[in-house]
Write a protein that holds these residues in place. Structure first.
Motif, mmCIF file in Angstrom:
data_model
loop_
_atom_site.group_PDB
_atom_site.id
_atom_site.type_symbol
_atom_site.label_atom_id
_atom_site.label_comp_id
_atom_site.label_asym_id
_atom_site.label_seq_id
_atom_site.Cartn_x
_atom_site.Cartn_y
_atom_site.Cartn_z
ATOM 1 N N LYS A 2 -7.423 5.826 13.289
ATOM 2 C CA LYS A 2 -7.138 6.415 11.979
ATOM 3 C C LYS A 2 -6.751 5.310 11.007
ATOM 4 C CE LYS A 2 -4.160 9.879 9.794
ATOM 5 N NZ LYS A 2 -3.063 10.826 10.061
ATOM 6 N N ILE A 3 -7.467 5.250 9.885
ATOM 7 C CA ILE A 3 -7.298 4.169 8.913
ATOM 8 C C ILE A 3 -7.051 4.764 7.536
ATOM 9 C CG2 ILE A 3 -8.443 2.196 7.830
ATOM 10 C CD1 ILE A 3 -10.277 2.376 10.504
ATOM 11 N N TYR A 4 -5.980 4.338 6.889
ATOM 12 C CA TYR A 4 -5.757 4.708 5.493
ATOM 13 C C TYR A 4 -6.534 3.726 4.621
ATOM 14 C CZ TYR A 4 -1.965 8.154 5.825
ATOM 15 O OH TYR A 4 -1.223 9.276 6.039
ATOM 16 N N VAL A 5 -7.196 4.246 3.602
ATOM 17 C CA VAL A 5 -7.916 3.422 2.637
ATOM 18 C C VAL A 5 -7.285 3.684 1.275
ATOM 19 C CG1 VAL A 5 -10.149 2.816 1.657
ATOM 20 C CG2 VAL A 5 -10.014 3.663 4.021
ATOM 21 N N LEU A 6 -6.683 2.636 0.709
ATOM 22 C CA LEU A 6 -5.912 2.748 -0.531
ATOM 23 C C LEU A 6 -6.416 1.761 -1.569
ATOM 24 C CD1 LEU A 6 -2.364 2.484 1.109
ATOM 25 C CD2 LEU A 6 -3.704 4.551 0.797
ATOM 26 N N SER A 7 -6.200 2.112 -2.833
ATOM 27 C CA SER A 7 -6.547 1.192 -3.910
ATOM 28 C C SER A 7 -5.692 1.474 -5.130
ATOM 29 C CB SER A 7 -8.030 1.344 -4.278
ATOM 30 O OG SER A 7 -8.422 0.311 -5.156
ATOM 31 N N ASP A 8 -5.585 0.463 -5.954
ATOM 32 C CA ASP A 8 -5.014 0.600 -7.294
ATOM 33 C C ASP A 8 -3.645 1.277 -7.321
ATOM 34 O OD1 ASP A 8 -7.276 -0.356 -9.241
ATOM 35 O OD2 ASP A 8 -8.278 0.843 -7.708
ATOM 36 N N CYS A 9 -2.706 0.747 -6.530
ATOM 37 C CA CYS A 9 -1.333 1.271 -6.593
ATOM 38 C C CYS A 9 -0.591 0.661 -7.771
ATOM 39 C CB CYS A 9 -0.587 0.999 -5.290
ATOM 40 S SG CYS A 9 -0.158 -0.735 -5.001
ATOM 41 N N HIS A 10 -1.105 -0.444 -8.270
ATOM 42 C CA HIS A 10 -0.448 -1.224 -9.319
ATOM 43 C C HIS A 10 0.987 -1.500 -8.864
ATOM 44 C CE1 HIS A 10 -3.938 -1.462 -11.996
ATOM 45 N NE2 HIS A 10 -4.268 -0.343 -11.378
ATOM 46 N N GLU A 11 2.006 -1.136 -9.584
ATOM 47 C CA GLU A 11 3.372 -1.435 -9.137
ATOM 48 C C GLU A 11 4.092 -0.187 -8.629
ATOM 49 O OE1 GLU A 11 2.080 -3.277 -11.981
ATOM 50 O OE2 GLU A 11 1.723 -4.638 -10.312
ATOM 51 N N HIS A 111 -10.397 4.040 -10.337
ATOM 52 C CA HIS A 111 -9.356 5.067 -10.210
ATOM 53 C C HIS A 111 -9.952 6.461 -10.034
ATOM 54 C CE1 HIS A 111 -5.694 2.690 -11.775
ATOM 55 N NE2 HIS A 111 -6.691 1.835 -11.659
ATOM 56 N N MET A 112 -11.177 6.528 -9.550
ATOM 57 C CA MET A 112 -11.845 7.817 -9.336
ATOM 58 C C MET A 112 -12.487 7.848 -7.949
ATOM 59 S SD MET A 112 -13.680 8.415 -13.038
ATOM 60 C CE MET A 112 -14.601 6.888 -12.944
ATOM 61 N N PRO A 126 -11.662 5.304 -2.671
ATOM 62 C CA PRO A 126 -10.625 6.298 -2.365
ATOM 63 C C PRO A 126 -9.896 6.833 -3.589
ATOM 64 C CG PRO A 126 -9.766 4.119 -1.977
ATOM 65 C CD PRO A 126 -11.236 3.946 -2.322
ATOM 66 N N GLY A 127 -10.176 6.293 -4.764
ATOM 67 C CA GLY A 127 -9.421 6.645 -5.957
ATOM 68 C C GLY A 127 -8.196 5.751 -6.061
ATOM 69 N N SER A 128 -7.202 6.200 -6.790
ATOM 70 C CA SER A 128 -5.997 5.400 -7.032
ATOM 71 C C SER A 128 -4.755 6.149 -6.583
ATOM 72 C CB SER A 128 -5.878 5.097 -8.526
ATOM 73 O OG SER A 128 -4.613 4.552 -8.839
ATOM 74 N N THR A 129 -3.837 5.421 -5.938
ATOM 75 C CA THR A 129 -2.554 6.030 -5.580
ATOM 76 C C THR A 129 -1.588 6.019 -6.769
ATOM 77 O OG1 THR A 129 -1.656 3.941 -4.754
ATOM 78 C CG2 THR A 129 -2.735 5.389 -3.141
ATOM 79 N N PHE A 130 -1.977 5.375 -7.859
ATOM 80 C CA PHE A 130 -1.112 5.267 -9.038
ATOM 81 C C PHE A 130 -1.440 6.338 -10.077
ATOM 82 C CE2 PHE A 130 -0.092 2.768 -13.060
ATOM 83 C CZ PHE A 130 1.248 3.080 -13.026
#
Length: 157
Positions: A2-11, A111-112, A126-130
């Motif tokens: 199981k792998i989380y794929v994340l992007s664009d959390c910024h701060e 971010h989409m 994956p979109g953005s977590t921010f």
């Protein structure tokens, strides 16, 4: 696996902490840039292995913009995506992934969430977590790798 794929959390480390705390069993994390220092700091208490690339807002980060990651015999192309103009077209990204011998490319930047096959290459954002753009919500992805199967699911925050 199981792998989380994340992007664009910024701060935004708060969302990352909530995400990691509720994660349950996660074997690996992929981060696709923009907020790499925040991501690495938020990940520390959880001792999870990861692969990361930097984004256009990660000035000074040592990570590369692109990386090929091999997991369970599968090759994945990781990039933030800004160098391939992913906001307007996806052909250059698909061509680069094919050039480096990958069947799947993960990217961020827009971010989409995005999931589509282009020229035989599966392209996934994956979109953005921010924050999401153009009506999309904050999101991330879960990649599940089995011996012969692969699945991907979007999750909203």
């Amino acid at each position: 696996m199981k792998i989380y794929v994340l992007s664009d959390c910024h701060e935004d480390d708060t969302t990352l902490h909530v995400l990691f705390q509720k994660a349950g069993k996660v074997d690996f994390v992929i981060f696709l840039g923009d907020g790499i220092a925040t991501f690495k700091q938020a990940l520390l208490p959880y001792h999870l292995p990861y692969a990361a690339v930097k984004g256009n807002n990660d000035r000074g980060a040592q990570e590369p913009f692109d990386k090929v990651l091999t997991l369970q015999g599968r090759r994945f192309f990781l990039t933030h995506g800004h160098q391939y103009n992913v906001g307007t077209e996806k052909n250059a990204l698909a061509a680069k992934a094919k050039e480096v011998g990958c069947e799947t490319a993960f990217f961020g930047h827009t971010h989409m969430p995005f999931y589509k096959e282009v020229d035989g290459i599966m392209l996934i954002n994956p979109g953005s977590t921010f924050y999401g753009r153009r009506g999309s919500k904050k999101s991330y992805g879960v990649l599940c790798l089995e011996e012969k199967d692969m699945s991907f699911q979007f999750c909203t925050l």
